[in-house]
Scaffold this motif. Structure first.
Motif, mmCIF file in Angstrom:
data_model
loop_
_atom_site.group_PDB
_atom_site.id
_atom_site.type_symbol
_atom_site.label_atom_id
_atom_site.label_comp_id
_atom_site.label_asym_id
_atom_site.label_seq_id
_atom_site.Cartn_x
_atom_site.Cartn_y
_atom_site.Cartn_z
ATOM 1 N N GLY A 1 0.806 -1.215 0.000
ATOM 2 C CA GLY A 1 0.000 0.000 0.000
ATOM 3 C C GLY A 1 0.835 1.259 0.000
ATOM 4 O O GLY A 1 0.370 2.332 0.402
ATOM 5 N N LEU A 2 2.079 1.157 -0.507
ATOM 6 C CA LEU A 2 2.991 2.286 -0.503
ATOM 7 C C LEU A 2 3.249 2.856 -1.893
ATOM 8 O O LEU A 2 4.174 3.651 -2.069
ATOM 9 N N ASP A 3 2.443 2.447 -2.872
ATOM 10 C CA ASP A 3 2.478 3.144 -4.149
ATOM 11 C C ASP A 3 1.535 4.344 -4.053
ATOM 12 O O ASP A 3 0.833 4.534 -3.048
ATOM 13 N N ALA A 4 1.520 5.195 -5.065
ATOM 14 C CA ALA A 4 0.723 6.426 -4.995
ATOM 15 C C ALA A 4 -0.761 6.135 -4.778
ATOM 16 O O ALA A 4 -1.429 6.796 -3.971
ATOM 17 N N THR A 5 -1.267 5.132 -5.480
ATOM 18 C CA THR A 5 -2.688 4.785 -5.338
ATOM 19 C C THR A 5 -2.994 4.310 -3.930
ATOM 20 O O THR A 5 -4.010 4.692 -3.325
ATOM 21 N N GLY A 6 -2.109 3.473 -3.382
ATOM 22 C CA GLY A 6 -2.316 2.963 -2.037
ATOM 23 C C GLY A 6 -2.237 4.056 -0.984
ATOM 24 O O GLY A 6 -3.034 4.086 -0.039
ATOM 25 N N VAL A 7 -1.275 4.966 -1.134
ATOM 26 C CA VAL A 7 -1.137 6.066 -0.185
ATOM 27 C C VAL A 7 -2.364 6.962 -0.237
ATOM 28 O O VAL A 7 -2.917 7.367 0.797
ATOM 29 N N ALA A 8 -2.824 7.287 -1.459
ATOM 30 C CA ALA A 8 -4.012 8.133 -1.615
ATOM 31 C C ALA A 8 -5.236 7.477 -0.974
ATOM 32 O O ALA A 8 -6.024 8.133 -0.287
ATOM 33 N N SER A 9 -5.368 6.175 -1.185
ATOM 34 C CA SER A 9 -6.504 5.452 -0.616
ATOM 35 C C SER A 9 -6.472 5.462 0.905
ATOM 36 O O SER A 9 -7.507 5.685 1.561
#
Length: 671
Positions: free
Chosen positions: A636-644
């Motif tokens: 969960g440390l890609d941009a999508t995961g962080v945003a979520s």
């Protein structure tokens, strides 16, 4: 057309069905298989070609379904894996769901430990030998394989010291190829150079029993000699350094002579004494370019190994004039994603050394991996390789700092763990300004769990007064290194990933590093942001991408480059929290003891509320081989995961506020 032997090997039981005369063909096929695969995926190369015959002979003689086989470091385990039922995993080497690049017990009973660090094989083998004997299973033989670079590691020597007291079978194979990842360092390496020249297997065969007369007090060996086979009699070595560790020393022997290796293993496998077998091998054996340049072909990327598909052997092509040796060395480089942090570090160090003659660089046998090979080209007298001994490197840095120099110790994050005690006593306790530069921080990709740098903040932050930093890009890296050069009050640490620096940086003008001060990257559009993100290191860029997604959904976000994990910018944190602004920390480190934890603890110490503080970091689980991007996504440390995660956090805060308002309204009505 000769039979394809390798395809018939589904386990050691199939190998044992072959005749000794067939084993050289199997060795050729193993090398072709490895060359073909490394040409496609990259991976450890020269070290695996080096041990092909040795691995075949071991599995031919021993039964490692019950006997114990331990690899030191483990990057030479490909032939072992191919002979133990894992050929189907090999095409996906070092990828998710494929074969791990190091020994991995999750894959097979033939792998006893998940390893990737040096010096572990002998002491763990000692432990298993003691354990097996204690529970009545002393019939299980113990074999450990260690290289001439790893043998000098402190725990290796400690293991050899204790192994000499064992009154049972215990075989240590010293695989001497004259190479570490770079050139071997130190007096032991020089000793091996001399012994290679002065002793050959042919010379030893001529001397036979007469060598026993040269051994002071060697009567115990005479009995051993009479009970031994002819190969051992011919190869017993006197005056070997490990003879004084209580081992019968055999060799050096030709580590590529399969029939002799098989004969010798059959003779030594049941001898109830610690034995050191010294074999001389060629790193990169069978692939001419790697033989000539094992340093370059230690772990090439995909496309570097040419003629690796087995259609024609490099040697044959050379002998027929179909291929020039210079052609073999041409590297077909894969498309590059940009400049690496390692290269940025090398450039930064050269800049520091140009302006300050007190700046020195240290590495523990990793000049190429840390970028110091490029630094050494420019400043050879101020770049030191201490060999495969991280603890030694840290203590050397302490001594240099005490003498008034400015040592920068370049080490992988995962290897810095091995010098923790030296960091404590000789560096931190003394308040010495050692500069520790930790490459491969965070997830590292295909090398998997044992190589991730997920604990360097937690490990070192306990020391009083130390300073811990992480750069987000190359400009910040240079600013951080310059800060370290001038900081003399305590040890400083800087961590950076196995990744490329940003091609386009977020700030045109990067301010200087000030102790414990974060850097505002992006202001909120309004007076009060919906959330403030404090990102640490390269995760600043991931957070910036996540914020673009959040802004598209109507959120107003401020972004800070934290720069320091210790000391945390508590002035900023206090201002945000007392202003009622939610705070999210983002980092490429374990959730336990990381940057977010440092912020949380700072808030607790200052008496600040933490219900609006959210930490995003590595989850508490092992992450196995995959691409670095894949690992970050799974965490969960890609941009999508962080945003979520940020969005869910803000939604929860909003929900909690609404519930609180409704509760208070109901209470007022009831009154």
């Amino acid at each position: 057309m000769p039979q394809d032997l390798l395809k018939t090997i589904n386990g050691p039981h199939d190998l044992k069905a072959l005749s000794v005369d067939q084993l050289p063909q199997l060795a050729d096929e193993l090398r072709e298989c490895i060359c073909d695969q490394i040409s496609r995926t990259g991976g450890h190369f020269a070290s695996n070609l080096c041990v092909v015959e040795l691995t075949i002979a071991l599995h031919y003689v021993f039964d490692f379904a019950q006997d114990r086989l331990l690899f030191d470091v483990g990057h030479q385990c490909y032939p072992h894996k191919l002979l133990t039922g894992r050929q189907k995993l090999f095409p996906e080497l070092k990828t998710k769901g494929g074969m791990a690049g190091f020994p991995e017990p999750r894959e097979s009973e033939f792998d006893l430990f998940s390893v990737g660090h040096a010096g572990t094989a002998i002491p763990t083998a000692v432990g298993m030998a003691i354990g097996d004997t204690a529970i009545g299973e002393g019939h299980r033989r113990c074999v450990s394989i260690i290289g001439d670079a790893s043998i000098i590691n402190g725990v290796s020597m400690e293991g050899m010291n204790y192994a000499g007291t064992l009154n049972r079978q215990f075989l240590t194979i010293l695989n001497d190829n004259g190479m570490a990842i770079g050139d071997p360092q130190g007096a032991v390496a020089q000793y091996f150079d001399r012994i290679r020249v002065s002793h050959t297997f042919d010379d030893l065969k001529k001397r036979g029993k007469e060598i026993l007369e040269m051994i002071p007090g060697g009567s115990y060996l005479e009995d051993f000699y009479h009970r031994s086979g002819e190969v051992i009699k011919a190869a017993i070595s006197t005056g070997h350094v490990f003879e004084h560790f209580g081992h019968v020393c055999v060799g050096p022997l030709d580590g590529h002579d399969l029939p002799t290796l098989v004969d010798l293993f059959n003779e030594v496998k049941d001898i109830e004494k610690p034995i050191l077998l010294h074999v001389k091998t060629v790193k990169g054996k069978g692939y001419v370019p790697a033989e000539g340049d094992p340093f370059r072909f230690h772990a090439p990327k995909a496309g570097v190994v040419v003629n690796g598909n087995g259609e024609k052997k490099v040697e044959e092509a050379l002998s027929k004039g179909e291929l020039e040796k210079s052609d073999c060395s041409v590297v077909k480089k894969p498309a590059c994603g940009g400049k690496s942090f390692t290269a940025a570090f090398a450039d930064g160090m050269k800049g520091l050394m140009a302006k300050d003659e007190k700046v020195y660089a240290i590495t523990a046998a990793m000049p190429d991996g840390t970028g110091l090979d490029k630094v050494a080209e420019a400043y050879p007298d101020r770049t030191i390789d201490c060999g495969l001994a991280e603890s030694l490197g840290m203590d050397m840095a302490a001594g240099m700092a005490k003498s008034g120099l400015k040592p920068f110790y370049a080490v992988y994050s995962t290897f810095s763990q091995r010098a923790l005690d030296q960091t404590f006593q000789e560096v931190a306790l003394q308040g010495l300004p050692v500069r520790v530069c930790m490459d491969r921080a965070g997830y590292v990709g295909g090398d998997g769990a044992m190589m991730h740098g997920f604990m360097d903040i937690a490990m070192n932050a306990v020391f009083p007064d130390v300073v811990m930093m992480a750069p987000s890009d190359e400009s910040n890296f240079n600013a951080g290194l310059e800060f370290m050069r001038g900081y003399e009050k305590s040890a400083t640490f800087i961590r950076y990933p196995r990744d490329v620096v940003a091609a386009e940086e977020l700030q045109a003008d990067v301010p200087k590093y000030e102790l414990g001060k974060a850097n505002l990257i992006k202001k909120a559009k309004g007076k009060k942001p919906d959330v403030a993100v404090l990102a640490y290191g390269v995760m600043v860029y991931t957070a910036a991408e996540a914020i673009r997604e959040l802004e598209g959904q109507g959120y107003d976000v401020a972004l800070y480059d934290a720069r320091f994990a210790k000391p945390v910018d508590m002035g900023l944190v206090t201002e945000l929290i007392e202003g009622g602004i939610p705070v999210v920390t983002v980092e490429d480190h374990g959730i336990v003891g990381g940057f977010g934890t440092m912020v949380l603890e700072g808030c607790n110490e200052a008496g600040l509320r933490t219900d609006k503080l959210k930490r995003i970091a590595h989850p508490e689980k092992w992450m196995y081989q995959d691409s670095r991007g894949g690992q970050l996504k799974d965490a969960g440390l890609d941009a999508t995961g962080v945003a979520s995660t940020i969005r869910k956090f803000l939604d929860k805060l909003s929900h909690d506020v609404n519930v609180d308002v409704k509760t208070k309204s109901s209470q007022q009505v009831a009154k």
